[in-house]
Structure formats: C-alpha cells, structure tokens
Motif scaffolding. Sequence first.
Motif, PDB file in Angstrom:
ATOM      1  N   VAL A  30       0.822  -1.218   0.000  1.00  0.00           N
ATOM      2  CA  VAL A  30       0.000   0.000   0.000  1.00  0.00           C
ATOM      3  C   VAL A  30       0.852   1.263   0.000  1.00  0.00           C
ATOM      4  N   VAL A  31       1.975   1.256   0.675  1.00  0.00           N
ATOM      5  CA  VAL A  31       2.827   2.453   0.718  1.00  0.00           C
ATOM      6  C   VAL A  31       3.326   2.789  -0.688  1.00  0.00           C
ATOM      7  N   GLN A  32       3.889   1.804  -1.360  1.00  0.00           N
ATOM      8  CA  GLN A  32       4.405   2.032  -2.712  1.00  0.00           C
ATOM      9  C   GLN A  32       3.280   2.414  -3.675  1.00  0.00           C
ATOM     10  N   VAL A  51      -7.021  12.046  -7.795  1.00  0.00           N
ATOM     11  CA  VAL A  51      -7.443  11.265  -6.631  1.00  0.00           C
ATOM     12  C   VAL A  51      -6.187  10.734  -5.941  1.00  0.00           C
ATOM     13  N   HIS A  52      -5.726  11.444  -4.898  1.00  0.00           N
ATOM     14  CA  HIS A  52      -4.435  11.135  -4.289  1.00  0.00           C
ATOM     15  C   HIS A  52      -4.464  10.924  -2.779  1.00  0.00           C
ATOM     16  N   ARG A  53      -5.564  11.209  -2.124  1.00  0.00           N
ATOM     17  CA  ARG A  53      -5.623  11.173  -0.658  1.00  0.00           C
ATOM     18  C   ARG A  53      -6.082   9.795  -0.180  1.00  0.00           C
ATOM     19  N   LEU A  54      -5.244   9.107   0.595  1.00  0.00           N
ATOM     20  CA  LEU A  54      -5.603   7.807   1.165  1.00  0.00           C
ATOM     21  C   LEU A  54      -6.541   8.058   2.344  1.00  0.00           C
ATOM     22  N   ASP A  91     -12.872  12.872   9.452  1.00  0.00           N
ATOM     23  CA  ASP A  91     -12.396  14.136   8.874  1.00  0.00           C
ATOM     24  C   ASP A  91     -11.715  13.946   7.519  1.00  0.00           C
ATOM     25  N   TRP A  92     -11.739  12.728   7.011  1.00  0.00           N
ATOM     26  CA  TRP A  92     -11.130  12.409   5.713  1.00  0.00           C
ATOM     27  C   TRP A  92      -9.649  12.820   5.677  1.00  0.00           C
ATOM     28  N   VAL A  93      -8.955  12.589   6.771  1.00  0.00           N
ATOM     29  CA  VAL A  93      -7.528  12.899   6.870  1.00  0.00           C
ATOM     30  C   VAL A  93      -6.763  11.964   5.933  1.00  0.00           C
ATOM     31  N   ASP A  94      -5.711  12.472   5.295  1.00  0.00           N
ATOM     32  CA  ASP A  94      -4.859  11.649   4.444  1.00  0.00           C
ATOM     33  C   ASP A  94      -4.062  10.709   5.332  1.00  0.00           C
ATOM     34  N   LEU A  95      -4.262   9.417   5.191  1.00  0.00           N
ATOM     35  CA  LEU A  95      -3.636   8.397   6.046  1.00  0.00           C
ATOM     36  C   LEU A  95      -2.283   7.928   5.516  1.00  0.00           C
ATOM     37  N   TYR A  96      -1.800   8.543   4.449  1.00  0.00           N
ATOM     38  CA  TYR A  96      -0.546   8.076   3.842  1.00  0.00           C
ATOM     39  C   TYR A  96       0.614   8.096   4.839  1.00  0.00           C
ATOM     40  N   GLU A  97       0.754   9.176   5.591  1.00  0.00           N
ATOM     41  CA  GLU A  97       1.867   9.267   6.534  1.00  0.00           C
ATOM     42  C   GLU A  97       1.774   8.172   7.606  1.00  0.00           C
ATOM     43  N   GLU A  98       0.551   7.810   7.970  1.00  0.00           N
ATOM     44  CA  GLU A  98       0.328   6.747   8.952  1.00  0.00           C
ATOM     45  C   GLU A  98       0.843   5.407   8.443  1.00  0.00           C
TER      46      GLU A  98
END
Length: 101
Positions: A30-32, A51-54, A91-98
């Motif tokens: 998922v990260v890649q 469409v870029h926000r996880l 809040d539809w936060v981008d979870l990518y950093e997580e």
Amino acid sequence: MMEVSVKIPCVYMLASRRNGTLYIGVTSDVVQRVWQHRNDLVGGFTKQYGVHRLVWYEVHETMESAIVREKALKKWNRAWKVRLIEEGNPDWVDLYEEVAR
C-alpha cells in the motif's frame, strides 16, 4: 545485505478531497502503490481526476480475500462507501503518513 520486502494484501480507498471523487484499489504494498498514485505514476482514473488522498484501507490475510473485498466494495453505492470511510476517518484525513511509517 538484501532488503526483504514484506507483502501485505490491502484494499484501499483514495479520494480527491472530502466527499470528492473516490477510487478503490487492491495491492500487496500500500505504501508504494499510494506513492505511485500521489506522484501520478499510475495513468488513468486517479491521475485524470487528481485522486491522491488515502482515506481508508483494510489489511487482509491473503491477496485472494483482498481481491474479493475490493470487487464487493466497487459494487457498493456511494453512501455506503462514504459511511465506511467516515466510521474510521470522519475528517477524511490523508492516512498516507500513517501507513508510510
């Protein structure tokens, strides 16, 4: 020393923004995969619509179960998908950093 890559089957949803365009995908990394979407290295829908926000993801035991879940989610109506996102990410936060940690 050789780097060992751990494959973790995962279903994920990307959004263009809160309540924006949604995309559902499946991957073993998922990260890649999300990084590829974020950097427009994946042609097609996500690049065309930004469409870029996880906003949601789900880990599976096997790739087979992840694919079955992805296919089922793609048949869901939009309200069900939004509810699924907001249950865990109101809040539809981008979870990518997580997930990239």
